[in-house]
Design an enzyme around this catalytic site. Sequence first.
Site, PDB file in Angstrom:
ATOM      1  N   ARG A   8     -34.354  29.707 -39.375  1.00  0.00           N
ATOM      2  CA  ARG A   8     -33.672  30.512 -38.356  1.00  0.00           C
ATOM      3  C   ARG A   8     -33.978  31.989 -38.518  1.00  0.00           C
ATOM      4  NH1 ARG A   8     -30.335  27.970 -34.261  1.00  0.00           N
ATOM      5  NH2 ARG A   8     -29.992  25.853 -35.000  1.00  0.00           N
TER       6      ARG A   8
ATOM      7  N   HIS B 162     -21.534  26.479 -24.354  1.00  0.00           N
ATOM      8  CA  HIS B 162     -22.621  26.491 -25.334  1.00  0.00           C
ATOM      9  C   HIS B 162     -23.926  26.494 -24.537  1.00  0.00           C
ATOM     10  CE1 HIS B 162     -24.878  24.426 -28.854  1.00  0.00           C
ATOM     11  NE2 HIS B 162     -24.896  25.734 -28.992  1.00  0.00           N
TER      12      HIS B 162
ATOM     13  N   ARG C 160     -25.311  23.436 -40.700  1.00  0.00           N
ATOM     14  CA  ARG C 160     -23.858  23.330 -40.659  1.00  0.00           C
ATOM     15  C   ARG C 160     -23.382  22.084 -41.424  1.00  0.00           C
ATOM     16  NH1 ARG C 160     -21.952  21.887 -36.508  1.00  0.00           N
ATOM     17  NH2 ARG C 160     -23.810  21.340 -35.301  1.00  0.00           N
TER      18      ARG C 160
ATOM     19  N   LYS D 132     -33.415  25.538 -25.275  1.00  0.00           N
ATOM     20  CA  LYS D 132     -32.421  26.452 -24.697  1.00  0.00           C
ATOM     21  C   LYS D 132     -32.772  27.918 -24.928  1.00  0.00           C
ATOM     22  CE  LYS D 132     -28.460  25.892 -26.640  1.00  0.00           C
ATOM     23  NZ  LYS D 132     -28.248  27.036 -27.559  1.00  0.00           N
ATOM     24  N   THR D 133     -33.096  28.255 -26.172  1.00  0.00           N
ATOM     25  CA  THR D 133     -33.426  29.644 -26.501  1.00  0.00           C
ATOM     26  C   THR D 133     -34.796  30.026 -25.953  1.00  0.00           C
ATOM     27  OG1 THR D 133     -32.072  29.587 -28.503  1.00  0.00           O
ATOM     28  CG2 THR D 133     -33.774  31.280 -28.382  1.00  0.00           C
TER      29      THR D 133
ATOM     30  N   LYS E 267     -20.289  30.034 -35.507  1.00  0.00           N
ATOM     31  CA  LYS E 267     -19.793  28.847 -34.824  1.00  0.00           C
ATOM     32  C   LYS E 267     -18.284  28.688 -34.975  1.00  0.00           C
ATOM     33  CE  LYS E 267     -23.516  27.352 -32.881  1.00  0.00           C
ATOM     34  NZ  LYS E 267     -23.665  27.556 -31.412  1.00  0.00           N
TER      35      LYS E 267
ATOM     36  N   ASP F 125     -26.919  31.772 -26.598  1.00  0.00           N
ATOM     37  CA  ASP F 125     -26.215  30.626 -27.178  1.00  0.00           C
ATOM     38  C   ASP F 125     -24.776  30.414 -26.719  1.00  0.00           C
ATOM     39  OD1 ASP F 125     -26.371  28.407 -29.008  1.00  0.00           O
ATOM     40  OD2 ASP F 125     -25.082  29.511 -30.371  1.00  0.00           O
TER      41      ASP F 125
ATOM     42  N   SER G 243     -29.765  21.167 -29.816  1.00  0.00           N
ATOM     43  CA  SER G 243     -30.851  21.680 -30.640  1.00  0.00           C
ATOM     44  C   SER G 243     -32.159  20.963 -30.344  1.00  0.00           C
ATOM     45  CB  SER G 243     -30.490  21.493 -32.114  1.00  0.00           C
ATOM     46  OG  SER G 243     -31.516  21.977 -32.948  1.00  0.00           O
TER      47      SER G 243
END
Length: 523
Positions: free
Chosen positions: A317, A215, A55, A237-238, A196, A252, A233
């Site tokens: 990704r 988030h 980003r 989390k994932t 996003k 997410d 990040s």
Amino acid sequence: MKTKTGLTLEKVLESSTVYRNVSVPKLIEAAIKRGEGTLTNTGALRVVTGKYTGRSPKDKFIVPGSLFADKIAWGNVNQPFDPAKFNLLYSDVLNYLSEREIFVFDGFAGADTLFRLPITVVNEYAWHNLFAHQLFIRPTEEDIKHHQPKFTIVSAPGFHADPSVHGTKSETFIIVNFEKRLVLIGGTEYAGEMKKSIFSVMNTILPEKNVLSMHCSANVGKKGDVALFFGLSGTGKTTLSADPNRYLIGDDEHGWCDAGVFNIEGGCYAKCIHLTAEREPQIYNSVRFGAVLENVPINDETREPDYDDTSLTENTRVAYPIHHIENAIIPSFAGHPNVIIFLTADAFGVLPPISKLTKEQAMYHFLSGYTSKLAGTERGVTKPEATFSTCFGAPFLPLKPSVYAKLLGEKIDQHNTRVYLVNTGWSGGPYGIGKRMNLSFTRAMITAAITGELEKFAFNPDPIFGLFIPEFCPGVPWNVLNPRSTWEDKLAYDLQANELADRFKKNFEQLAEMDPEVKESKA
């Protein structure tokens, strides 16, 4: 390029070659034919995003207007953009697109039909449209017949802005205009800007409806018990929400309304650096036909992805529809959370691997959004640095932080939700001395927290952070639970822990100066 006056998006779509709501195979065929990507041996489409592999937060703006203007937390994150300059830039982008093939996707953000946002995504690239098709919620044939978008993304990565003319900071721009219900993106091929941007839109409109936008990832057990995982990040989390023994709601972005938790998206966007079938089987098996691999090097001959190759970026990704996860819930909606997990990767090695939070502590750590930025991740970073991202998602939160924190506190109270802070970072010393927390220990602690098994044991307050540390957890050595006991040099631990505690305080003071109402949330 010859400038055409009076162009509107509708006119561009009427006069250009437009491919609207085409199938995944056709989008993949178009991407390959146009030289945008290559098929891997898994069937996934591999693409390279060029100069930008992540980003561009400094190039993200919001156009001030009557809608939400007095509620947006203007500053370095939510930067205002001149409306006149926006109109000029938008006109130039439309002129640019009018001479190209265009791909259009009609769909939704928000799995709860009561709160879903109808969107249209207009793309210059076929693979970007494939990304949108897989990441947003796909419509039924009946939905398409009656589709009326309330927000539109116009993405033209090949158009580079001129800062001296358009008022941008660089060639890149990601601009949200609530008055025109439009997101304008250009100068970057990184597809994550699309998802996003819509998340930022949802983070603005959902709280107005008493829905907490979050988030976080989310999953649900066979008994209907829901767990949320917040984290920046690199915190897991994932990975930790992709549990073969539970059903995935989403990885997410979510909303928490009066009826429960719903996924904002229709797909997943997972990091795949060092991805293996053994460590993350659900994500690994999702890299198949229909998935998009971003910036993952592949073997020229075999087309096999090399997930350990960081030559392009560490931010590799994979984007895929949620139905690629076998145990995903579709539609992605479940009840109220029984448990909330805040994930942090503490490179200083001083936070407990798991601790229980009071409601006030939960709001404090939610507002703090702490993790560590590791050496080598950015130029100039030579040692781990504490980083704080409000509500675990500051770049995507247009409203004041207290808006989200108050909603969180109210819902924790209303549904008697238990909250834990889990450190997936270092133990036995800081980065370079200690070791990264054993993933099997982390999974055991999270399982005990979610099932309620952890509540059977006593908790003791940490003298420095005030967190409540369990005396025992099944599947975890007792000495691992107290971080101080894992350090050989106890004095060094005390110094490091007090230093981090001071960083928390200073960050919170700065946050309170920006938004005085956050003081009410201090533990």
